[in-house]
Design an enzyme around this catalytic site. Structure first.
Site, PDB file in Angstrom:
ATOM      1  N   LYS A   1    -110.496  20.497  11.017  1.00 12.76           N
ATOM      2  CA  LYS A   1    -110.439  19.397  10.029  1.00 12.76           C
ATOM      3  C   LYS A   1    -110.795  18.120  10.773  1.00 12.76           C
ATOM      4  O   LYS A   1    -109.963  17.507  11.417  1.00 12.76           O
ATOM      5  CB  LYS A   1    -109.025  19.307   9.451  1.00 12.76           C
ATOM      6  CG  LYS A   1    -108.949  18.757   8.035  1.00 12.76           C
ATOM      7  CD  LYS A   1    -109.589  17.398   7.819  1.00 12.76           C
ATOM      8  CE  LYS A   1    -108.618  16.262   8.040  1.00 12.76           C
ATOM      9  NZ  LYS A   1    -109.283  14.940   7.949  1.00 12.76           N
TER      10      LYS A   1
ATOM     11  N   GLU B   1    -100.087   0.182  19.655  1.00 13.56           N
ATOM     12  CA  GLU B   1    -101.502   0.496  19.821  1.00 13.56           C
ATOM     13  C   GLU B   1    -102.304  -0.251  18.749  1.00 13.56           C
ATOM     14  O   GLU B   1    -101.965  -0.207  17.574  1.00 13.56           O
ATOM     15  CB  GLU B   1    -101.700   1.994  19.626  1.00 13.56           C
ATOM     16  CG  GLU B   1    -103.123   2.425  19.816  1.00 13.56           C
ATOM     17  CD  GLU B   1    -103.282   3.922  19.641  1.00 13.56           C
ATOM     18  OE1 GLU B   1    -102.869   4.445  18.604  1.00 13.56           O
ATOM     19  OE2 GLU B   1    -103.842   4.545  20.560  1.00 13.56           O
TER      20      GLU B   1
ATOM     21  N   GLU C   1    -101.588  15.243  20.609  1.00 15.64           N
ATOM     22  CA  GLU C   1    -102.191  14.217  21.472  1.00 15.64           C
ATOM     23  C   GLU C   1    -102.211  12.946  20.649  1.00 15.64           C
ATOM     24  O   GLU C   1    -103.002  12.827  19.720  1.00 15.64           O
ATOM     25  CB  GLU C   1    -103.620  14.602  21.849  1.00 15.64           C
ATOM     26  CG  GLU C   1    -103.767  15.903  22.587  1.00 15.64           C
ATOM     27  CD  GLU C   1    -103.370  15.813  24.038  1.00 15.64           C
ATOM     28  OE1 GLU C   1    -103.087  14.690  24.520  1.00 15.64           O
ATOM     29  OE2 GLU C   1    -103.333  16.848  24.700  1.00 15.64           O
TER      30      GLU C   1
ATOM     31  N   CYS D   1    -107.843   6.467  23.042  1.00 19.38           N
ATOM     32  CA  CYS D   1    -106.397   6.688  23.145  1.00 19.38           C
ATOM     33  C   CYS D   1    -105.865   6.172  24.474  1.00 19.38           C
ATOM     34  O   CYS D   1    -104.755   5.658  24.549  1.00 19.38           O
ATOM     35  CB  CYS D   1    -106.077   8.160  22.956  1.00 19.38           C
ATOM     36  SG  CYS D   1    -107.024   9.233  24.033  1.00 19.38           S
TER      37      CYS D   1
HETATM   38  P1  NAD Z   1    -105.032   9.498  12.200  1.00 16.93           P
HETATM   39  O1  NAD Z   1    -103.689   9.946  12.652  1.00 16.93           O
HETATM   40  O2  NAD Z   1    -105.122   8.546  11.080  1.00 16.93           O
HETATM   41  O3  NAD Z   1    -105.900  10.756  11.741  1.00 16.93           O
HETATM   42  C1  NAD Z   1    -106.138  11.852  12.602  1.00 16.93           C
HETATM   43  C2  NAD Z   1    -106.521  13.053  11.761  1.00 16.93           C
HETATM   44  O4  NAD Z   1    -105.393  13.443  10.981  1.00 16.93           O
HETATM   45  C3  NAD Z   1    -107.647  12.787  10.774  1.00 16.93           C
HETATM   46  O5  NAD Z   1    -108.456  13.945  10.687  1.00 16.93           O
HETATM   47  C4  NAD Z   1    -106.903  12.553   9.475  1.00 16.93           C
HETATM   48  O6  NAD Z   1    -107.658  12.830   8.310  1.00 16.93           O
HETATM   49  C5  NAD Z   1    -105.760  13.534   9.617  1.00 16.93           C
HETATM   50  N1  NAD Z   1    -104.576  13.222   8.815  1.00 16.93           N
HETATM   51  C6  NAD Z   1    -104.197  12.051   8.260  1.00 16.93           C
HETATM   52  N2  NAD Z   1    -103.016  12.191   7.624  1.00 16.93           N
HETATM   53  C7  NAD Z   1    -102.626  13.474   7.790  1.00 16.93           C
HETATM   54  C8  NAD Z   1    -101.479  14.230   7.398  1.00 16.93           C
HETATM   55  N3  NAD Z   1    -100.492  13.682   6.700  1.00 16.93           N
HETATM   56  N4  NAD Z   1    -101.404  15.518   7.768  1.00 16.93           N
HETATM   57  C9  NAD Z   1    -102.377  16.095   8.503  1.00 16.93           C
HETATM   58  N5  NAD Z   1    -103.497  15.441   8.899  1.00 16.93           N
HETATM   59  C10 NAD Z   1    -103.618  14.142   8.548  1.00 16.93           C
HETATM   60  O7  NAD Z   1    -105.777   8.977  13.494  1.00 16.93           O
HETATM   61  P2  NAD Z   1    -107.205   8.286  13.571  1.00 16.93           P
HETATM   62  O8  NAD Z   1    -107.094   6.917  13.000  1.00 16.93           O
HETATM   63  O9  NAD Z   1    -108.245   9.215  13.048  1.00 16.93           O
HETATM   64  O10 NAD Z   1    -107.426   8.208  15.157  1.00 16.93           O
HETATM   65  C11 NAD Z   1    -106.911   7.208  15.937  1.00 16.93           C
HETATM   66  C12 NAD Z   1    -105.624   7.655  16.600  1.00 16.93           C
HETATM   67  O11 NAD Z   1    -105.841   8.826  17.360  1.00 16.93           O
HETATM   68  C13 NAD Z   1    -105.087   6.628  17.585  1.00 16.93           C
HETATM   69  O12 NAD Z   1    -103.694   6.510  17.429  1.00 16.93           O
HETATM   70  C14 NAD Z   1    -105.413   7.245  18.932  1.00 16.93           C
HETATM   71  O13 NAD Z   1    -104.613   6.834  19.992  1.00 16.93           O
HETATM   72  C15 NAD Z   1    -105.259   8.679  18.656  1.00 16.93           C
HETATM   73  N6  NAD Z   1    -105.975   9.456  19.657  1.00 16.93           N
HETATM   74  C16 NAD Z   1    -105.257  10.126  20.605  1.00 16.93           C
HETATM   75  C17 NAD Z   1    -105.920  10.842  21.588  1.00 16.93           C
HETATM   76  C18 NAD Z   1    -105.169  11.608  22.632  1.00 16.93           C
HETATM   77  O14 NAD Z   1    -105.750  12.519  23.195  1.00 16.93           O
HETATM   78  N7  NAD Z   1    -103.919  11.298  22.909  1.00 16.93           N
HETATM   79  C19 NAD Z   1    -107.317  10.866  21.607  1.00 16.93           C
HETATM   80  C20 NAD Z   1    -108.001  10.148  20.636  1.00 16.93           C
HETATM   81  C21 NAD Z   1    -107.326   9.454  19.660  1.00 16.93           C
END
Ligand code: NAD
Length: 483
Positions: free
Chosen positions: A182, A387, A256, A290
C-alpha cells in the site's frame, strides 16, 4: 522527461491483484507534481473488496501454486531478475519519482540504485537463511527450520516511496513470503511500475499485489485478519493506529516512524566537513527525510561562526523543479505540507525565535520553501520537539557533553543522531548515551543494505536492512524427534 510522459499517457489502473491490473472500487484520487502544483494522474482507489481480494490472492499464492514450492535458488533468481528490470527502467522510475515527490533527478536516480542494491543484497540471502541443530536432551534430536510467515503487508510513505518499499519487499520475497503493498496516495506511480516489473520478472500471480488509495485503504489492510506481518513506515501518529489495528488480530508489526534527529557539533571537529553535512542532513529532499538532522546542537564556542557557515551554504542551495539542471532542493510534497511548515515558523517567531535565513515561500509555481535556519529556540518548544518535515534547521547551543546528550535525547523520538568530534573517547562515551537507532560519527545519513536501520522510543521498533531484518520475515519452526 519523455519516459515518464509516455508512461503517464496510459497510466495504470491502480490495483494489481492476482497478477491482473484493475481499477479499484473506491473513489478517484489525484497524483500531483509538487514542483508545478499540477495533476499528473488520476487513479481509482481500492475499496474494501479490493483489499480483501489482494490479501486472499496473496494467501492463495503462499499456500498453493508454484511460489509455495519455489526453491531458495528460484527465489534468488526472481529477486535478482526484478533487480535487473529495475535497473533497465532506472530512468523511467527516477523520472516518476521526481514527478511524484519533487526531489531532484540525481537523488531520484540514487533511490532507484538503492532499490537495485537492496534487492540484490536480499537475493543473496535467499539460500543462506539456515536453521540450527539444537543441543536438546540426549533422548531427542531437535532442529529449527526458518519458515516464511505468509502474507506480509507493506504500508509506505511518500518521501522515499521506492527505497522504503524495497526494504520490505526484498527480504519478504527472498525468504518466500507473499506481499500486499500500500503506497502513499501521494506517490503510488513508481510502486505500481515496480509491481508490474515483478510480474515481468516471473513472480507467480498473487505473490506481489498492490492496492492504492489513502489512509482508509491502509487501515483496511492493517485490520485485515489475513495478514501475518505488517511492515509500516510513516508518521508516529499513524504508526500507533496501525499497531492498534494489528493488535486485534495479533499481527506482527514493525514500525519505522518519525524522527527529530540531532546533529551535534563540537569545536574540535572538522568544522568545514561538519557544516557541509549539517546542510545536506537537513535540506536533502527539502527536509522530508525521517532521519533529517533537523536540530543542530552546536557548542557555544563555535556557535556564531558555525551558524554563519551553515547559513552561507544554505543560501547557496539551488532550489527548483527536480527535472531542472543542477537543482539541489525541490519543493515540499504538497500545499498542505507547506502550510504546516509556514504555520509552525510563524508560531515559533511569535514565541521569540529568529529566522536567520529563509522562512518564506518562493514565488513560483509549486510548493517551494526557502532553506531555513532558525535560532533562539527553547529545547522544549514545538520547533525543537516535533517532526516538521520541511527544510527547517533549528539551532540549539550547548556547553557540555551532558547538556548535549540531554537536549539530543529530550524529544519523544529516537531515530538517528550525528556527532562531529575528533575526540575518540568522547565519541564513544556519547554513542553510549544517545537514544537513537543509528549514530553517525563524523558522517551523516549513511544508508546501505548491510546496515540495520530503525528507531527507538517514538521512532518505532524493529530494524529494516541488514541481516537482522530477515528475522522479521521468518519464524523458526522447532522440530523435536524422540530417539
Ligand atoms: P503517514 O503516516 O501519513 O502515511 C504513511 C502511510 O500510511 C501512507 O501510505 C498512508 O496512506 C498510510 N495511512 C494513513 N493512515 C493510515 C491508517 N489509519 N492505517 C493504515 N495506514 C494509514 O506518513 P507520510 O506523511 O506518508 O510520511 C511521512 C512520515 O513518515 C514522517 O513522519 C516520517 O518521519 C516517516 N518516515 C519514517 C521513516 C523511517 O524509516 N523511520 C522513513 C520515511 C518516513
Amino acid at each position: 522527461m519523455n519516459l515518464a510522459n509516455e508512461w503517464l499517457a496510459t497510466p495504470p489502473a491502480g490495483q494489481l491483484v492476482a497478477g491482473r491490473e484493475m481499477a479499484g472500487g473506491g473513489k478517484p484520487f489525484d497524483i500531483d507534481d509538487p514542483g508545478r502544483a499540477t495533476r499528473i494522474a488520476v487513479l481509482s482507489s481500492a475499496g474494501p473488496h479490493d483489499v480483501d481480494a489482494a490479501v486472499r490472492s496473496a494467501r492463495a499464492a503462499f499456500e498453493s501454486g508454484p511460489w509455495s514450492r519455489a526453491s531458495s535458488n528460484e527465489r534468488q533468481r526472481l529477486v535478482n531478475q526484478l533487480a535487473d528490470l529495475v535497473l533497465r527502467d532506472r530512468e523511467l522510475l527516477a523520472e516518476l519519482e521526481v514527478l511524484e515527490t519533487g526531489k531532484p533527478l540525481p537523488e531520484a536516480r540514487a533511490c532507484v540504485d538503492e532499490v537495485v542494491a537492496v534487492l540484490r543484497y536480499y537475493a543473496g540471502w535467499a539460500d543462506k537463511v539456515e536453521g540450527a541443530v539444537i543441543a536438546a536432551p540426549n533422548e531427542y534430536h531437535a532442529f529449527t527450520t526458518p519458515t516464511p510467515l505468509g502474507v506480509c503487508a507493506a504500508i509506505v510513505p511518500w518521501n522515499y516511496p521506492l527505497s522504503i518499499l524495497s526494504y520490505k519487499l526484498a527480504p519478504a520475497l527472498a525468504v518466500g513470503n507473499t506481499v500486499v503493498i500500500k503506497p502513499s496516495e501521494l506517490t503510488p506511480l513508481g510502486s505500481l511500475h515496480l509491481a508490474r516489473l515483478a510480474t515481468e520478472a516471473g513472480f507467480p500471480p498473487g505473490v506481489v499485489n498492490i492496492v492504492t488509495g489513502a489512509g482508509d485503504v491502509g487501515a483496511a489492510l492493517a485490520a485485515h485478519p489475513g495478514i501475518d506481518k505488517l511492515a509500516f513506515t510513516g508518521s508516529t501518529a499513524t504508526g500507533r493506529k496501525v499497531m492498534a489495528a494489528a493488535a486485534a488480530n495479533t499481527t506482527r508489526v514493525s514500525l519505522e516512524l518519525g524522527g527529530k534527529s540531532a546533529h551535534i557539533v563540537f569545536p574540535d571537529a572538522d568544522l568545514g566537513l561538519a557544516a557541509a553535512a549539517v546542510v545536506e542532513g537537513i535540506f536533502t529532499n527539502a527536509g522530508q527525510v525521517c532521519v533529517a538532522g533537523s536540530r543542530l546542537l552546536v557548542h557555544r564556542d563555535s556557535h556564531d561562526s558555525f551558524v554563519a557557515a551553515v547559513v552561507d551554504r544554505a543560501n547557496g542551495i539551488k532550489v527548483g523543479h527536480g527535472l531542472e539542471p543542477d537543482v539541489q532542493m525541490g519543493p515540499v510534497v504538497s500545499g498542505r505540507q507547506r502550510a504546516t511548515v509556514t504555520d509552525e515558523l510563524k508560531a515559533a517567531v511569535r514565541n521569540g525565535a529568529t529566522i536567520v535565513t529563509g522562512g518564506a515561500e518562493l514565488s513560483r509555481e509549486g510548493y517551494f520553501l526557502a532553506p531555513t535556519v532558525v535560532t533562539d529556540i527553547e529545547p522544549t518548544s514545538s520547533l525543537a520537539q516535533q517532526e516538521l518535515f520541511g527544510p527547517v534547521l533549528s539551532v540549539l547551543p550547548f556547553e557540555t557533553e551532558e547538556e548535549a546528550v540531554r537536549i539530543a535525547n529530550g524529544t519523544p523520538y529516537g531515530l538517528a543522531a550525528g556527532l562531529w568530534t575528533q575526540n575518540l573517547t568522547r565519541a564513544h562515551r556519547m554513542n553510549r548515551e544517545l537514544a537513537a537507532g543509528t549514530v553517525w560519527v563524523n558522517t551523516f545519513g549513511v544508508f546501505h543494505p548491510t546496515l540495520p536501520f530503525g528507531g527507538v522510543r517514538g521512532s518505532g521498533f524493529g530494524r529494516e536492512l541488514g541481516a537482522s531484518a530477515l528475522a522479521h520475515y521468518t519464524e523458526p519452526k522447532t522440530t523435536v524427534i524422540g530417539l
